[in-house]
Design an enzyme around this catalytic site. Sequence first.
Site, PDB file in Angstrom:
ATOM      1  N   TYR A 108     -21.193  -3.363 -11.650  1.00 35.01           N
ATOM      2  CA  TYR A 108     -21.310  -4.828 -12.557  1.00 35.01           C
ATOM      3  C   TYR A 108     -21.812  -4.167 -13.843  1.00 35.01           C
ATOM      4  CZ  TYR A 108     -20.222  -7.993  -8.867  1.00 35.01           C
ATOM      5  OH  TYR A 108     -19.580  -8.918  -8.085  1.00 35.01           O
TER       6      TYR A 108
ATOM      7  N   ASP B  21     -29.801  -5.675  -7.480  1.00 38.10           N
ATOM      8  CA  ASP B  21     -30.856  -4.519  -6.987  1.00 38.10           C
ATOM      9  C   ASP B  21     -30.029  -3.352  -6.592  1.00 38.10           C
ATOM     10  OD1 ASP B  21     -32.985  -3.554  -6.274  1.00 38.10           O
ATOM     11  OD2 ASP B  21     -33.165  -4.405  -4.241  1.00 38.10           O
TER      12      ASP B  21
ATOM     13  N   GLU C 161       3.866   1.588  -1.180  1.00 37.64           N
ATOM     14  CA  GLU C 161       4.282   2.162  -2.729  1.00 37.64           C
ATOM     15  C   GLU C 161       3.143   2.663  -3.463  1.00 37.64           C
ATOM     16  OE1 GLU C 161       6.524  -0.188  -6.518  1.00 37.64           O
ATOM     17  OE2 GLU C 161       6.713  -1.057  -4.460  1.00 37.64           O
ATOM     18  N   PHE C 162       1.886   2.097  -3.347  1.00 32.57           N
ATOM     19  CA  PHE C 162       1.034   2.571  -4.213  1.00 32.57           C
ATOM     20  C   PHE C 162       0.716   4.205  -4.093  1.00 32.57           C
ATOM     21  CE2 PHE C 162      -3.496   3.448  -5.155  1.00 32.57           C
ATOM     22  CZ  PHE C 162      -3.835   3.140  -6.322  1.00 32.57           C
ATOM     23  N   ASP C 163       0.617   4.340  -2.460  1.00 32.95           N
ATOM     24  CA  ASP C 163       0.299   5.829  -2.283  1.00 32.95           C
ATOM     25  C   ASP C 163       1.335   6.776  -2.526  1.00 32.95           C
ATOM     26  OD1 ASP C 163      -1.793   4.755  -0.786  1.00 32.95           O
ATOM     27  OD2 ASP C 163      -0.945   4.537   1.066  1.00 32.95           O
TER      28      ASP C 163
ATOM     29  N   ASP D 126       0.927  -1.091   0.045  1.00 35.54           N
ATOM     30  CA  ASP D 126      -0.011   0.095   0.175  1.00 35.54           C
ATOM     31  C   ASP D 126       0.894   1.044   0.040  1.00 35.54           C
ATOM     32  OD1 ASP D 126      -2.044  -1.740  -0.201  1.00 35.54           O
ATOM     33  OD2 ASP D 126      -2.617  -1.236   2.174  1.00 35.54           O
TER      34      ASP D 126
ATOM     35  N   CYS E  93     -36.139   9.627  25.453  1.00 33.81           N
ATOM     36  CA  CYS E  93     -35.816   9.894  26.725  1.00 33.81           C
ATOM     37  C   CYS E  93     -35.108  11.268  26.801  1.00 33.81           C
ATOM     38  CB  CYS E  93     -35.048   8.635  27.504  1.00 33.81           C
ATOM     39  SG  CYS E  93     -34.383   8.883  29.074  1.00 33.81           S
TER      40      CYS E  93
ATOM     41  N   GLU F  41     -25.021  -2.013 -13.517  1.00 27.57           N
ATOM     42  CA  GLU F  41     -25.775  -1.794 -12.043  1.00 27.57           C
ATOM     43  C   GLU F  41     -24.742  -1.315 -11.170  1.00 27.57           C
ATOM     44  OE1 GLU F  41     -29.739  -2.080 -10.861  1.00 27.57           O
ATOM     45  OE2 GLU F  41     -28.711  -2.483 -12.767  1.00 27.57           O
TER      46      GLU F  41
ATOM     47  N   SER G 189     -37.318  -1.152 -20.137  1.00 27.18           N
ATOM     48  CA  SER G 189     -37.455  -2.073 -19.042  1.00 27.18           C
ATOM     49  C   SER G 189     -38.067  -3.298 -19.495  1.00 27.18           C
ATOM     50  CB  SER G 189     -38.740  -1.442 -18.013  1.00 27.18           C
ATOM     51  OG  SER G 189     -39.935  -1.486 -18.833  1.00 27.18           O
TER      52      SER G 189
ATOM     53  N   GLU H  65     -28.585 -14.175 -16.156  1.00 37.25           N
ATOM     54  CA  GLU H  65     -27.446 -13.300 -15.254  1.00 37.25           C
ATOM     55  C   GLU H  65     -28.358 -13.127 -14.046  1.00 37.25           C
ATOM     56  OE1 GLU H  65     -25.776 -10.291 -17.938  1.00 37.25           O
ATOM     57  OE2 GLU H  65     -27.591 -10.756 -19.052  1.00 37.25           O
TER      58      GLU H  65
ATOM     59  N   LYS I  84     -31.912 -13.692 -21.345  1.00 34.94           N
ATOM     60  CA  LYS I  84     -31.761 -13.031 -22.610  1.00 34.94           C
ATOM     61  C   LYS I  84     -31.671 -14.178 -23.547  1.00 34.94           C
ATOM     62  CE  LYS I  84     -29.789  -9.153 -20.334  1.00 34.94           C
ATOM     63  NZ  LYS I  84     -28.573  -8.207 -20.257  1.00 34.94           N
TER      64      LYS I  84
ATOM     65  N   LYS J  19     -38.464 -12.862 -11.242  1.00 34.84           N
ATOM     66  CA  LYS J  19     -38.363 -12.347  -9.759  1.00 34.84           C
ATOM     67  C   LYS J  19     -38.665 -12.921  -8.598  1.00 34.84           C
ATOM     68  CE  LYS J  19     -38.425  -7.124 -10.545  1.00 34.84           C
ATOM     69  NZ  LYS J  19     -38.713  -6.045 -10.035  1.00 34.84           N
TER      70      LYS J  19
ATOM     71  N   CYS K  26     -33.939   4.210  32.449  1.00 31.83           N
ATOM     72  CA  CYS K  26     -33.958   4.932  33.652  1.00 31.83           C
ATOM     73  C   CYS K  26     -35.131   5.699  34.325  1.00 31.83           C
ATOM     74  CB  CYS K  26     -32.936   6.395  33.492  1.00 31.83           C
ATOM     75  SG  CYS K  26     -33.949   7.550  32.386  1.00 31.83           S
TER      76      CYS K  26
ATOM     77  N   LYS L  61     -30.174 -10.551 -11.320  1.00 35.10           N
ATOM     78  CA  LYS L  61     -30.485  -9.364 -11.316  1.00 35.10           C
ATOM     79  C   LYS L  61     -30.431  -8.845  -9.997  1.00 35.10           C
ATOM     80  CE  LYS L  61     -34.866  -6.886 -12.340  1.00 35.10           C
ATOM     81  NZ  LYS L  61     -34.658  -5.947 -11.187  1.00 35.10           N
TER      82      LYS L  61
ATOM     83  N   CYS M 258     -38.864   5.699  30.211  1.00 35.51           N
ATOM     84  CA  CYS M 258     -37.717   5.084  29.737  1.00 35.51           C
ATOM     85  C   CYS M 258     -37.422   3.717  30.221  1.00 35.51           C
ATOM     86  CB  CYS M 258     -36.631   6.150  29.962  1.00 35.51           C
ATOM     87  SG  CYS M 258     -35.072   5.223  29.601  1.00 35.51           S
TER      88      CYS M 258
ATOM     89  N   CYS N  73     -29.117   8.816  31.932  1.00 38.62           N
ATOM     90  CA  CYS N  73     -29.918   7.718  31.199  1.00 38.62           C
ATOM     91  C   CYS N  73     -28.584   6.936  30.724  1.00 38.62           C
ATOM     92  CB  CYS N  73     -30.626   7.972  29.982  1.00 38.62           C
ATOM     93  SG  CYS N  73     -31.297   6.468  29.215  1.00 38.62           S
TER      94      CYS N  73
END
Length: 705
Positions: free
Chosen positions: A226, A119, A37-39, A35, A427, A176, A84, A115, A291, A315, A412, A117, A409, A433
Amino acid sequence: MPDTPAIQHRIEALTERLHHLNHQYYQLDISEVPDQEFDQLLAELQQLEAEHPDLVLENSPTRRVGGTITKQFPTAVHRFPMLSLGNTYSEDDLREFDERVQRGLEGAPYSYVCELKFDGVAMSLRYEHGQLTQGVTRGDGTRGDVVTANVRTIKTLPLSLRPGTDRPEDFEVRGEIFMPLPVFDELNAEREQNGEALLANPRNAASGTLKLQNSAQVAARKLRFYAYSLLTPGRHFPSHSAALEALSRYGLPVSDTWRRASNIEEVLEFVHHWAKRRFDLPVATDGIVIKVDDLRQQDQLGFTSKSPRWAIAYKYPAEAARTRLNEVLYNVGRTGAVTPVAVLTPVPLAGTVVKRATLHNANQIELLDLRLGDTVYVEKGGEIIPKITGVDLSVRPADAVPIQYPTNCPSCGTSLVRPEGEAHFRCPNERGCPPQLKARLEHYVSRKSLNIDGLGAETVGRFFELGMVKTPADIYDLPARRPELVTLERLGEKSIDNLIAGIEASKQVPFPRVLFGLGIRYVGETVAQKLAAHYRSIDAIMAASAEEMAAVPEVGGVIAVAAAHWFQQPENRELVERLRTAGVQLEVTGEAPVPASDRLAGLTFVISGVFENHSRDELQQLIISNGGKITGSISKKLSYLVAGDNMGPAKREKALGFKVPIISEAELMALLPTTTPAEEAVDIGEAPAPTAPPEAETGQQGSLF
């Protein structure tokens, strides 16, 4: 004189190397270099770009950190409509779909691609000559919002593609954008700590994140992407599966869960396979997309008026379980909010065993007419948070008594209050409390606050239970109590050394994080940063009125009232003084900005609306740097109302009633000295000129959604 060609070559080499390392790390889980070296490589590139801004490449890896402020989102017309899909919850419907495909192809052999789906938020990305140039949301399917700056912050998404002989010069990627479940859980835990409403599901969280005005905040949300289709004006690949394989070769993230299916039986096997296993994935899913694979056959099948005939979404039904409600517990949070939680007879649901479910608040209990001993139906809201959705009244005992929300409450005993307009009872016993006190301590030592090494939530909670720590200031007395600490079980000498070192190190934590760590209601990380940057010290914040704080960008009235009230309390002022004595950072270090002029001295301004060339924050800084003051409300004493687009009519009417001058952004700039450099507007990218989308049936590559 700088050697410009050599510097440009070095910038290009660093850019290419960092893109490669990002691909290896985020796509292939391979850490080629440490990390550090990357930085160092990234820091070198940032330095070169700062010194030579004219040589910065469009898709520089430095853009991933965010920081662009977008005052509005332009729109763009989709070159290919984002249609859609027809969907179903029935396997019989899938067989009927297959029969329609068979008839439409007149008996020719065909296959499918299946594939998951995901969300999330549908997104269209445009790549030109291998570079990401635009990101557009689905919108209404014909036109969407341009969110390119926010999309660039997604680390799994390549800004520059890997070379390939078959790569189109200009193409679109549909996919997505989603929020991983662990990130969603972390975000909700943080919101709960801050007393904010929980997000319902990762999809809503991802959608809201993409519409944030500050891309630095988007970057912090750790969104992922994705890809699921590739589009070009002409045909480039013979099949959808070939396009998916090409996207992977180019370096775009494609989920490895997709499969080819030679017939409908294999499609159903795929559906059954993922019915349970999808819950093991770190991303929310709600179904399967099927598909036809061959793109010429897709053209042959064509479209209905709303959706393609060659694809369908299956679904999964929302999984529900039936179990018994045994008890309702009432949790008291850091801000005093009392949240009801249902204790259930354990029941399997959506890949986990559910023992508890949220009841949200008193309104929900009343709406469901819940009674102890009820047989209830439980679902996972967005397949994430278990919730009770109903009661099986057919088995309810005749003598069942409705659940009564407590009036005191549960910890308390203090009488609960329900502020007007709020759903939660609270409360009000902030100082006595126990759950509130303990939660505030846990918040103070948490990673995003003081992050005290050796003093996590469990340890500070133990100290609280033992009576050793009650407020954050008590933490700084612990080093002097070492003789007492060594007598505690499970706390060895080394642990005590680490604890004391962590407490000492916390004294160097910057003021914005200290302010956030105080746990003031509604004051999250962003608000704490804004207040700290504006006032620069806790003393200045304590001296500010609610009205003055409300004028600080991203603060507003509700937050300002809560913050002002907090600092007015004697106990909190005492806490601040004890933290000051302990050596905690209570001011922003470094020199304050030098005022540009006193041209606006004695004048007060209200800024409202959206502006063409400046953000509200930028206008505020210009006013303050020239001696003016900002306030949040309109009164007779106000000098000017600076009005932008979408300003509320109530402010305009009130200003007119008080005869307060209403000026535009340009008129404000005219009040400033001509030597004051007006900050340039943030470049948010220009939407392409609207063009009529091509007909859906014209053989474009890949799918249209």
